[in-house]
Write a protein that holds these residues in place. Structure first.
Motif, PDB file in Angstrom:
ATOM      1  N   ARG A   1       0.823  -1.216   0.000  1.00 16.19           N
ATOM      2  CA  ARG A   1       0.000   0.000   0.000  1.00 16.19           C
ATOM      3  C   ARG A   1       0.853   1.261   0.000  1.00 16.19           C
TER       4      ARG A   1
ATOM      5  N   GLN B   1       0.118   3.524  -3.503  1.00 19.83           N
ATOM      6  CA  GLN B   1      -0.578   4.805  -3.354  1.00 19.83           C
ATOM      7  C   GLN B   1       0.064   5.886  -4.226  1.00 19.83           C
TER       8      GLN B   1
ATOM      9  N   TYR C   1       2.266  -4.243  -9.788  1.00 18.22           N
ATOM     10  CA  TYR C   1       0.935  -4.612  -9.339  1.00 18.22           C
ATOM     11  C   TYR C   1       0.685  -6.113  -9.535  1.00 18.22           C
TER      12      TYR C   1
ATOM     13  N   CYS D   1       0.213  -8.962  -6.432  1.00 12.97           N
ATOM     14  CA  CYS D   1      -0.937  -9.867  -6.367  1.00 12.97           C
ATOM     15  C   CYS D   1      -0.472 -11.317  -6.368  1.00 12.97           C
TER      16      CYS D   1
ATOM     17  N   PHE E   1      -6.506  -9.725  -1.324  1.00 13.42           N
ATOM     18  CA  PHE E   1      -5.810  -8.446  -1.416  1.00 13.42           C
ATOM     19  C   PHE E   1      -5.640  -7.984  -2.863  1.00 13.42           C
TER      20      PHE E   1
ATOM     21  N   ARG F   1      -7.680  -7.460  -5.333  1.00 15.06           N
ATOM     22  CA  ARG F   1      -8.616  -6.471  -5.877  1.00 15.06           C
ATOM     23  C   ARG F   1      -8.109  -5.050  -5.607  1.00 15.06           C
ATOM     24  N   GLU F   2      -7.693  -4.785  -4.395  1.00 16.90           N
ATOM     25  CA  GLU F   2      -7.182  -3.462  -4.045  1.00 16.90           C
ATOM     26  C   GLU F   2      -5.946  -3.113  -4.875  1.00 16.90           C
TER      27      GLU F   2
ATOM     28  N   GLU G   1      -6.961  -2.446  -8.566  1.00 14.19           N
ATOM     29  CA  GLU G   1      -7.615  -1.141  -8.724  1.00 14.19           C
ATOM     30  C   GLU G   1      -6.591  -0.014  -8.736  1.00 14.19           C
ATOM     31  N   ALA G   2      -5.576  -0.113  -7.884  1.00 17.08           N
ATOM     32  CA  ALA G   2      -4.507   0.895  -7.900  1.00 17.08           C
ATOM     33  C   ALA G   2      -3.735   0.817  -9.211  1.00 17.08           C
TER      34      ALA G   2
ATOM     35  N   GLN H   1      -6.776 -10.116 -12.558  1.00 16.53           N
ATOM     36  CA  GLN H   1      -7.825 -10.027 -11.544  1.00 16.53           C
ATOM     37  C   GLN H   1      -8.997 -10.931 -11.902  1.00 16.53           C
TER      38      GLN H   1
END
Length: 224
Positions: free
Chosen positions: A93, A97, A106, A110, A122, A124-125, A128-129, A144
């Protein structure tokens, strides 16, 4: 003479400032990696607002983004030390960010949280970023989609991610067909999985993602 040199001064100062920060951070990073309890420390300046960092670096934030991506990669690729999913996600994170412009950041985040630590929730978050940084990435969406399909048992949501991937530029025609098939049957065949493996393996980190998708193939729902 001054007119020719002056446009180069600010970019040079930005590089020197960041270079100094990175140089100071390297020994700290090495020391932290040698102590597993500090393995998940966030990168230097990660708590600062990305816009502030961009101003501080005179518009050259891409240099910092490369640095924090490498910082996280060292943790993701660390061997011989058991990883803590909650602490790793905190470090992830702190990096995502800032929306660094490295697609693999990313996807490998994952992959590690799912494959090594069995925490696909985790992803999905992270995805999305990743889509903020790469709004036209069909590979992030496909990754995803498979997480939703094979690991979370969400075939309808997986189909949604497939359809979103199909709308991205340069996405292979197969992606839309897979989405339509999932919506109708909620099952993908071995041939579907193999085709997807070949598509995603075209991205960076081919070996890692081939292993990831082979794992999906092994765990996919069986047709009734």
């Amino acid at each position: 003479m001054w007119k020719k040199v002056s446009p180069l001064i600010f970019p040079l100062l930005a590089v020197l400032l960041l270079g100094g920060a990175l140089g100071l951070g390297i020994p700290t990073r090495v020391a932290k990696l040698n102590n597993s309890y500090q393995l998940y420390a966030p990168p230097p300046m990660a708590q600062i607002n990305p816009r502030t960092i961009n101003i501080f670096l005179l518009g050259h934030k891409a240099i910092y983004d490369d640095f924090i991506s490498i910082w996280l990669l060292q943790t993701l690729m660390q061997t011989g030390t058991p990883k803590n999913p909650e602490l790793l996600m905190q470090q992830v994170r702190s990096v995502i960010q800032h929306h660094p412009k490295l697609e693999t950041t990313y996807m490998l985040s994952c992959f590690t949280l799912w494959r090594e630590l069995n925490h696909p929730e985790f992803c999905r978050e992270i995805s999305e970023a990743g889509l903020v940084a790469f709004p036209m990435s069909w590979r992030i969406l496909m990754t995803q989609a498979f997480v939703e399909y094979a690991l979370m048992n969400h075939p309808a949501q997986a189909a949604t991610f497939f359809m979103m991937a199909a709308q991205r530029e340069n996405a292979p025609p197969y992606v839309k067909k897979a989405a339509e098939k999932l919506l109708k049957t909620r099952v993908l065949t071995d041939e579907d999985i193999q085709q997807s493996m070949e598509l995603i393996s075209q991205s960076e980190g081919k070996t890692q993602f081939m292993g990831m998708l082979k794992k999906i193939q092994e765990s996919k729902p069986k047709a009734p």
